[in-house]
Design an enzyme around this catalytic site. Sequence first.
Site, PDB file in Angstrom:
ATOM      1  N   LYS A  73      -7.528   0.862   9.128  1.00 23.63           N
ATOM      2  CA  LYS A  73      -7.029  -0.271   9.044  1.00 23.63           C
ATOM      3  C   LYS A  73      -6.119  -0.553   9.976  1.00 23.63           C
ATOM      4  CE  LYS A  73      -3.772  -0.227   5.236  1.00 23.63           C
ATOM      5  NZ  LYS A  73      -3.683  -0.708   3.637  1.00 23.63           N
ATOM      6  N   ARG A 132       0.864  -2.681  -7.407  1.00 28.39           N
ATOM      7  CA  ARG A 132      -0.071  -3.343  -6.362  1.00 28.39           C
ATOM      8  C   ARG A 132      -1.401  -3.474  -7.132  1.00 28.39           C
ATOM      9  NH1 ARG A 132      -1.899  -1.404  -0.584  1.00 28.39           N
ATOM     10  NH2 ARG A 132      -3.446  -0.546  -1.469  1.00 28.39           N
TER      11      ARG A 132
END
Length: 347
Positions: A34, A128
């Site tokens: 990413k 998260r």
Amino acid sequence: MPRIEISLSKIQHNARILCELYGQQDISLMGVSKAVLGEPLIAEAMIRGGVKYIADSRLENIQRMKIARVSATFVLLRTALSQAESVVEDVDISLNTETETIKELNYYAKKHNKIHQIILMVEMGDLREGILPRDVFSFIKKVLCLPHIKIMGLGCNLACYGGIKPDNQKMRQLSSLTEAMEKEFQINLPIISGGNSANYEWYKSAPEVGRINNLRIGESILLGRETAHSKTIPTLNTNTFKLIAEVIESKSKPSLPYGEIGRNAFGNVPVFINRGIHTRAIVALGKQDTLISGLSCDLEILGSSSDHVVLDSKNFCLKVGMGVNFNLDYGSLLAAMTSPFIKKQFI
């Protein structure tokens, strides 16, 4: 135009060393792409180094790599309900935490006559994404009713949003949960993904790794560092990426702006140190290109705007047209690789 010089051989070397290191305890790696916008050449360098999975949080990056015919098992790190059909079509394994999303994946997997594989993410304290441990039993029970979904394993994310370090307690908890779920439902969970580049110190010090057999590694492969303390990992390359920006002005000027001070272009009131008249250089690089706070170089960075970085060049003879080399941290690498204004050059 600024450019990033990328050493594919150094990335391959880092991937190979890490695959060999973690492979000693049968831990496989997902190479996370990413930060480099799913660049196919970088993904292929990871694969040549021994990585079997390529993982990305952006579906578009995976699609880009597949169009480029990168051969790997693709893992989607962030699954959105609105992309469910494309996920089923283009991704081998997706990470999930919501039953609504998994039901949608099941619907489209049935439509396309597929079995879609998932890893369920467990909340281990970083806050998260993740299913609370007390809810994993009821969650799996619901998912097992979906005929076109196969649970491949459990995972957790640490040292990201909350900065919580992966340690023996966290990894033992995930291992114990895995064994409890396998026993309860008489299933096999072949992938237990215990974290990311922050797991290096845990791995080096752990008396045993338990059921952890996979890690999702980005920064360690790309920049040669673990992320819990930003330390260099021995024998890894930390100079795989080099950002080069052109000097567009080199002059002696006062170090203090003169006139009434207000807010700058980003709404802040700047503070300056009085250095007297000094030599400084401006390079063609700015906040629109990358995260300036994540850059470092041999010159002191005095400040920046959208399009300019100002450097103290008193000990350097910089002329217009010369290049200045910058090192990048993970945040500046991610931003620079995403910028259309920075040329990517492979060496």
